[in-house]
Design an enzyme around this catalytic site. Structure first.
Site, PDB file in Angstrom:
ATOM      1  N   THR A 120       0.856  -1.186   0.000  1.00 47.50           N
ATOM      2  CA  THR A 120       0.000   0.000   0.000  1.00 47.50           C
ATOM      3  C   THR A 120       0.887   1.228   0.000  1.00 47.50           C
ATOM      4  OG1 THR A 120      -1.686  -1.205   1.180  1.00 47.50           O
ATOM      5  CG2 THR A 120      -1.822   1.193   1.275  1.00 47.50           C
ATOM      6  N   GLU A 148      -3.952  -4.737  -2.860  1.00 52.07           N
ATOM      7  CA  GLU A 148      -4.484  -5.991  -2.304  1.00 52.07           C
ATOM      8  C   GLU A 148      -5.524  -5.670  -1.232  1.00 52.07           C
ATOM      9  OE1 GLU A 148      -4.109  -9.183  -3.264  1.00 52.07           O
ATOM     10  OE2 GLU A 148      -5.683  -9.299  -1.773  1.00 52.07           O
ATOM     11  N   CYS A 257      -3.086  -2.157   9.164  1.00 56.90           N
ATOM     12  CA  CYS A 257      -3.584  -1.458   7.967  1.00 56.90           C
ATOM     13  C   CYS A 257      -4.449  -0.250   8.274  1.00 56.90           C
ATOM     14  CB  CYS A 257      -4.349  -2.440   7.092  1.00 56.90           C
ATOM     15  SG  CYS A 257      -3.372  -3.871   6.687  1.00 56.90           S
TER      16      CYS A 257
HETATM   17  C1  UGA Z   1      -8.032  -4.628   6.439  1.00 58.40           C
HETATM   18  C2  UGA Z   1      -9.077  -4.644   5.309  1.00 58.40           C
HETATM   19  O1  UGA Z   1     -10.298  -5.235   5.756  1.00 58.40           O
HETATM   20  C3  UGA Z   1      -8.559  -5.424   4.106  1.00 58.40           C
HETATM   21  O2  UGA Z   1      -9.494  -5.333   3.021  1.00 58.40           O
HETATM   22  C4  UGA Z   1      -7.218  -4.805   3.657  1.00 58.40           C
HETATM   23  O3  UGA Z   1      -6.650  -5.530   2.573  1.00 58.40           O
HETATM   24  C5  UGA Z   1      -6.239  -4.837   4.837  1.00 58.40           C
HETATM   25  O4  UGA Z   1      -6.811  -4.093   5.939  1.00 58.40           O
HETATM   26  C6  UGA Z   1      -4.959  -4.190   4.356  1.00 58.40           C
HETATM   27  O5  UGA Z   1      -5.003  -3.010   3.985  1.00 58.40           O
HETATM   28  O6  UGA Z   1      -3.953  -4.898   4.201  1.00 58.40           O
HETATM   29  P1  UGA Z   1      -7.247  -6.385   8.324  1.00 58.40           P
HETATM   30  O7  UGA Z   1      -6.484  -5.246   8.896  1.00 58.40           O
HETATM   31  O8  UGA Z   1      -6.577  -7.698   8.133  1.00 58.40           O
HETATM   32  O9  UGA Z   1      -7.853  -5.971   6.871  1.00 58.40           O
HETATM   33  O10 UGA Z   1      -8.483  -6.667   9.290  1.00 58.40           O
HETATM   34  P2  UGA Z   1     -10.046  -6.360   9.333  1.00 58.40           P
HETATM   35  O11 UGA Z   1     -10.783  -7.634   9.341  1.00 58.40           O
HETATM   36  O12 UGA Z   1     -10.449  -5.365   8.324  1.00 58.40           O
HETATM   37  O13 UGA Z   1     -10.167  -5.725  10.808  1.00 58.40           O
HETATM   38  C7  UGA Z   1      -9.489  -4.512  11.143  1.00 58.40           C
HETATM   39  C8  UGA Z   1      -9.872  -4.075  12.534  1.00 58.40           C
HETATM   40  O14 UGA Z   1     -11.216  -3.612  12.552  1.00 58.40           O
HETATM   41  C9  UGA Z   1      -9.799  -5.173  13.611  1.00 58.40           C
HETATM   42  O15 UGA Z   1      -9.210  -4.637  14.780  1.00 58.40           O
HETATM   43  C10 UGA Z   1     -11.241  -5.543  13.870  1.00 58.40           C
HETATM   44  O16 UGA Z   1     -11.451  -6.010  15.180  1.00 58.40           O
HETATM   45  C11 UGA Z   1     -11.922  -4.200  13.645  1.00 58.40           C
HETATM   46  N1  UGA Z   1     -13.342  -4.309  13.250  1.00 58.40           N
HETATM   47  C12 UGA Z   1     -13.700  -4.885  12.083  1.00 58.40           C
HETATM   48  C13 UGA Z   1     -14.322  -3.794  14.107  1.00 58.40           C
HETATM   49  O17 UGA Z   1     -14.023  -3.255  15.199  1.00 58.40           O
HETATM   50  N2  UGA Z   1     -15.635  -3.878  13.730  1.00 58.40           N
HETATM   51  C14 UGA Z   1     -16.019  -4.438  12.547  1.00 58.40           C
HETATM   52  O18 UGA Z   1     -17.231  -4.465  12.261  1.00 58.40           O
HETATM   53  C15 UGA Z   1     -15.023  -4.962  11.713  1.00 58.40           C
END
Ligand code: UGA
Length: 427
Positions: A120, A148, A257
């Site tokens: 990124t 990605e 991220c």
């Molecule tokens: C995120 C994006 O979802 C991906 O699409 C992207 O590719 C990635 O960043 C990146 O840029 O590499 P990621 O960081 O692996 O993915 O995790 P997520 O599942 O998106 O969760 C991120 C955070 O948000 C976590 O701390 C999770 O607990 C929190 N979250 C997620 C919430 O508090 N509420 C929600 O409804 C969803």
């Protein structure tokens, strides 16, 4: 078929390499970390990601590992860059690793090579790299931005079944050749210019983070007026224009991220003279949300000095050992700052926590963590915590208080077992 190269075998790099191998490509993986390359050659995967070790083993004949940049360009025409772009102290992404690769490129004369950016990188980086290639008299190398969107914990499924593939380039032929790697996936392929591709990545992550901060603020209001945020989110989610995803209230987003990319987008806007007010609020709401549990604990326990609190879960989300920007770290240091003792258990992140979390007593299981505690806080919604050993916890804890930072536990069951239960955004 020429092999595909991947430079930077971190999280995104290794998943990309493995999935491209799974799709039938020969893949050459390059990293400057000789130890990592040596253990990957033995089939050892250095990160926790469900299904990844098995897929690496399954595709071992198609996956090759090296520390040599020259080798990768000898064997591969299409080479992905997936090195780290961590935040710098100014809030901008640190691109030193990206530019270290560009300045170490060997002389390439075939005119067939394509550099594909998976890391990124801020909007405008593609143009800078193209000028740098021209300066090094390497403008016969095509450049493609191919952001990605995979998530940690579900990386393989996300990579192999993407919602969309974004390909940004000035050279249509290079776009076509990169797009061909994805034709087996049934996803729309969006071909665009480089800046637009770069912006799609930042705008997507910033929008998802905005959804989370929005629902967290709704949760905070729900607590004041006696509404239930989980049901509010469900009711909102049925509206197709809103969608049901990323409306789970809790103690804030973390990871490598969202925090980094939201800050970087704010900075990109600021550097171009635009003050992105909304993102300032998204970041602030998230920081405050990570601390909300402290007030909930004080409400029930009074001052926290000499109280002992158990954190259940340390990883920034389940199914990963990643602790980067995890809410647990902020929460633990706030509690320690208030004079509390902090104990913690996580199903996989304990070895990593031992290296990066200071002052917290790390435990091997839930019961050891809650022993003599005044409260337990669910920080990460690991499946293992869905069925807590409540009867045994009750015997071991000093006070019977459970704060559910992810609205994950069964409140009725916990109250029936004799605990005081409090979640986020509901009574
Ligand atoms: C995120 C994006 O979802 C991906 O699409 C992207 O590719 C990635 O960043 C990146 O840029 O590499 P990621 O960081 O692996 O993915 O995790 P997520 O599942 O998106 O969760 C991120 C955070 O948000 C976590 O701390 C999770 O607990 C929190 N979250 C997620 C919430 O508090 N509420 C929600 O409804 C969803």
């Amino acid at each position: 078929m020429s092999s595909v190269g991947i430079i930077g075998i971190g999280y995104v790099g290794l998943v990309t390499a493995t999935c491209l191998a799974e799709l039938g490509n020969d893949v050459v993986c390059m990293d400057i970390d000789a130890e990592k390359i040596a253990s990957l050659r033995e089939g050892k995967v250095p990160i926790f990601e469900p299904g990844l070790p098995e897929l690496v083993v399954k595709n071992r004949e198609r996956m090759h590992f090296t520390t040599s940049l020259d080798e990768i360009f000898e064997k591969c025409e299409i080479v992905f860059i997936a090195v780290d772009t961590p935040p710098s102290f100014t809030g901008d992404a640190d691109l030193s690793r990206v530019f270290a690769v560009i300045s170490a490129l060997p002389g390439l004369s075939s005119g067939q090579h394509i550099l594909v950016m998976k890391s990124t990188v801020p909007v405008g980086t593609g143009l800078k790299i193209s000028s740098e290639l021209a300066r090094q008299k390497m403008d016969n190398i095509a450049y493609v931005s191919n952001p990605e969107f995979l998530r940690e914990g579900s990386a393989i499924g996300d990579f192999l079944n993407p919602d969309r593939v974004v390909i940004g380039s000035r050279e249509p032929e290079a776009s076509e050749r990169v797009a061909a790697l994805y034709t087996r996936m049934k996803a729309p392929i969006l071909k665009t210019n480089i800046a637009t591709a770069e912006m799609i990545k930042y705008a997507s992550n910033a929008f998802l983070a905005t959804k989370i901060s929005f629902i967290n603020e709704i949760a905070n209001v729900c607590e004041e007026i006696g509404a239930d945020v989980t049901v509010v989110a469900e009711g909102m989610g049925y509206d197709a224009r809103i969608g049901k995803h990323f409306l789970q209230a809790g103690i804030g987003y973390g990871g490598s991220c969202f925090p980094k990319d939201v800050a970087a987008l704010k900075q990109i806007a600021g550097n171009s003279g635009y003050h992105f007010q909304l993102l300032t609020a998204v970041i602030e709401v998230n920081e405050l949300q990570k601390r909300r549990v402290v007030n909930k604990l004080k409400k029930h326990l009074g001052p926290l000095n000499d109280k002992t609190v158990a954190l259940l879960g340390l990883a920034f989300k389940p199914n990963t050992n990643d602790l980067r920007e995890a809410s647990s770290i902020v929460l633990a240091s706030r509690l320690l700052g208030d004079g509390a003792y902090v104990k913690a258990y996580d199903p996989v992140a304990i070895p990593d926590a031992a290296r990066s979390v200071r002052g917290v007593l790390l435990c091997d299981d839930v019961l050891t963590a809650v022993e003599n505690c005044d409260a337990a806080v669910l920080v990460t919604e690991w499946e293992e915590f869905a069925h807590l050993p409540l009867a045994e916890m009750k015997k071991r804890m000093r006070h019977h208080l459970i704060i559910d930072g992810r609205n994950f536990l069964n409140a009725e069951e916990i109250r029936a077992a004799g605990f005081t239960y409090e979640g986020i955004g509901h009574s």
